[in-house]
Design an enzyme around this catalytic site. Structure first.
Site, mmCIF file in Angstrom:
data_model
loop_
_atom_site.group_PDB
_atom_site.id
_atom_site.type_symbol
_atom_site.label_atom_id
_atom_site.label_comp_id
_atom_site.label_asym_id
_atom_site.label_seq_id
_atom_site.Cartn_x
_atom_site.Cartn_y
_atom_site.Cartn_z
ATOM 1 N N GLU A 116 34.720 35.403 26.441
ATOM 2 C CA GLU A 116 34.313 34.542 27.548
ATOM 3 C C GLU A 116 34.815 33.110 27.369
ATOM 4 O O GLU A 116 35.008 32.641 26.231
ATOM 5 C CB GLU A 116 32.789 34.518 27.651
ATOM 6 C CG GLU A 116 32.165 35.878 28.017
ATOM 7 C CD GLU A 116 32.292 36.225 29.503
ATOM 8 O OE1 GLU A 116 33.252 35.815 30.160
ATOM 9 O OE2 GLU A 116 31.377 36.924 30.006
ATOM 10 N N ASP B 219 36.706 47.112 24.946
ATOM 11 C CA ASP B 219 35.314 46.686 24.829
ATOM 12 C C ASP B 219 34.328 47.760 25.277
ATOM 13 O O ASP B 219 34.723 48.800 25.819
ATOM 14 C CB ASP B 219 35.087 45.390 25.652
ATOM 15 C CG ASP B 219 35.827 45.399 26.993
ATOM 16 O OD1 ASP B 219 36.164 46.497 27.492
ATOM 17 O OD2 ASP B 219 36.076 44.327 27.543
ATOM 18 N N HIS C 218 38.266 35.359 31.518
ATOM 19 C CA HIS C 218 37.988 36.127 30.309
ATOM 20 C C HIS C 218 38.968 37.293 30.154
ATOM 21 O O HIS C 218 39.456 37.847 31.129
ATOM 22 C CB HIS C 218 36.517 36.574 30.205
ATOM 23 C CG HIS C 218 36.115 37.702 31.090
ATOM 24 N ND1 HIS C 218 34.883 37.765 31.689
ATOM 25 C CD2 HIS C 218 36.750 38.845 31.480
ATOM 26 C CE1 HIS C 218 34.801 38.874 32.395
ATOM 27 N NE2 HIS C 218 35.921 39.554 32.286
ATOM 28 N N ASN D 63 36.578 34.116 35.503
ATOM 29 C CA ASN D 63 36.553 32.891 34.687
ATOM 30 C C ASN D 63 37.658 32.895 33.631
ATOM 31 O O ASN D 63 37.629 32.105 32.706
ATOM 32 C CB ASN D 63 35.182 32.749 34.011
ATOM 33 C CG ASN D 63 34.851 33.936 33.095
ATOM 34 O OD1 ASN D 63 35.629 34.894 32.991
ATOM 35 N ND2 ASN D 63 33.715 33.875 32.414
HETATM 36 C C1 F6R Z 1 37.360 45.508 30.899
HETATM 37 C C2 F6R Z 1 37.588 44.127 30.516
HETATM 38 C C3 F6R Z 1 37.391 42.987 31.451
HETATM 39 C C4 F6R Z 1 37.984 43.202 32.839
HETATM 40 C C5 F6R Z 1 37.715 41.991 33.727
HETATM 41 C C6 F6R Z 1 38.226 42.217 35.136
HETATM 42 O O1 F6R Z 1 37.615 46.381 29.828
HETATM 43 O O2 F6R Z 1 37.910 43.912 29.400
HETATM 44 O O3 F6R Z 1 37.945 41.828 30.895
HETATM 45 O O4 F6R Z 1 39.357 43.429 32.735
HETATM 46 O O5 F6R Z 1 36.349 41.723 33.768
HETATM 47 O O6 F6R Z 1 37.497 43.206 35.753
HETATM 48 P P1 F6R Z 1 37.900 43.803 37.178
HETATM 49 O O7 F6R Z 1 39.173 44.565 36.952
HETATM 50 O O8 F6R Z 1 36.775 44.703 37.555
HETATM 51 O O9 F6R Z 1 38.101 42.635 38.071
#
Ligand code: F6R
Length: 245
Positions: free
Chosen positions: A142, A67, A137, A135
């Protein structure tokens, strides 16, 4: 779905870095799906060390990232292109032309279509690395009453904006939209490896590993449909969700 429980987060990162190293050694021209966020940073550090030690050669590897934020250029220090360059690509012998992070500027729909094409260009990913949102995701898919299978523009939830505010000067600076792979793109990878640590991830991980329910309200639960999905958590998180190996 396989769950690996390690002694601690550093051990989790070592396990995953070794998986990636072994894949690249057995298939030098493999394709990796990569993630950003806090979780994979130590994994990338370990891969850099392995590369410098001559244990793994990235010269033929192709990568596609999950992303990118909408509205900030790749030169911005919070863009995911900048993250990948500074946390991994600039320090290993990968050809940057073989790395793809969606463009967060210009025509977002066209950029999402470009990401969608890259997911399957030259075949699907041999390994897709994933973190997980508080959450549930996955990438920026989301929690919602529906999920989208292909690459698209996602409006970030309040929970995600709050979680990512730590990387920005102030919360208002966090982009509210992102280009993301869809759930079908992620599940298309031959192997999916999700890493999680920390108490904030307890509800999401509980939903992922403690029952057989699949729900769009916790997008990570879609991984239960994948034949080769691996969840790597440390003992502390396993204990917090009540998981017994
Ligand atoms: C990042 C992504 C997100 C993260 C998620 C967890 O490319 O796709 O889904 O993996 O938000 O983020 P952290 O590792 O910072 O807790």
């Amino acid at each position: 779905m396989k769950v690996i429980v390690t002694e601690n987060y550093d051990a989790s990162c070592a396990v995953v870095a070794e998986m990636i190293r072994d894949l690249v050694k057995s298939k030098p021209a493999c394709k990796l799906g990569l993630a950003t966020g806090g979780t994979p940073v130590p994994i990338y550090k370990k891969l850099i060390e392995m590369n410098k030690a001559g244990e793994v050669d990235f010269s033929q590897v192709h990568t596609v990232n999950l992303d990118e934020y909408c509205g900030i250029p790749g030169t911005h220090d919070q863009s995911y292109r900048y993250f990948m360059d500074t946390n991994l690509f600039d320090h290993i012998n990968i050809d940057k032309a073989n790395t793809f992070v969606a463009n967060g500027m210009g025509d977002f729909e066209a950029n999402a279509a470009e990401l969608e094409a890259k997911v399957r260009e030259g075949g699907v990913a041999d390994l897709q690395l994933l973190g997980i949102g508080n959450n549930g995701h996955i990438a920026f898919n989301e929690a919602s009453d529906h999920l989208i299978s292909v690459a698209h523009i996602e409006t970030l939830t309040e929970s995600t904006i709050n979680a990512n505010a730590r990387f920005f000067e102030k919360k208002e600076d966090v982009p509210t939209k992102a280009i993301t792979m869809g759930m079908g793109d992620i599940l298309a990878a031959k192997c999916v490896v999700l890493v999680a640590t920390g108490t904030a991830k307890v509800p999401a991980i509980k939903g992922l590993i403690m029952d057989n329910v699949i729900t769009t309200q916790n997008p990570s639960t879609m991984l239960k449909m994948h034949e080769n999905a691996i969840v790597v958590i440390d003992k502390e998180l396993a204990d917090a969700v009540g998981y017994k190996a």
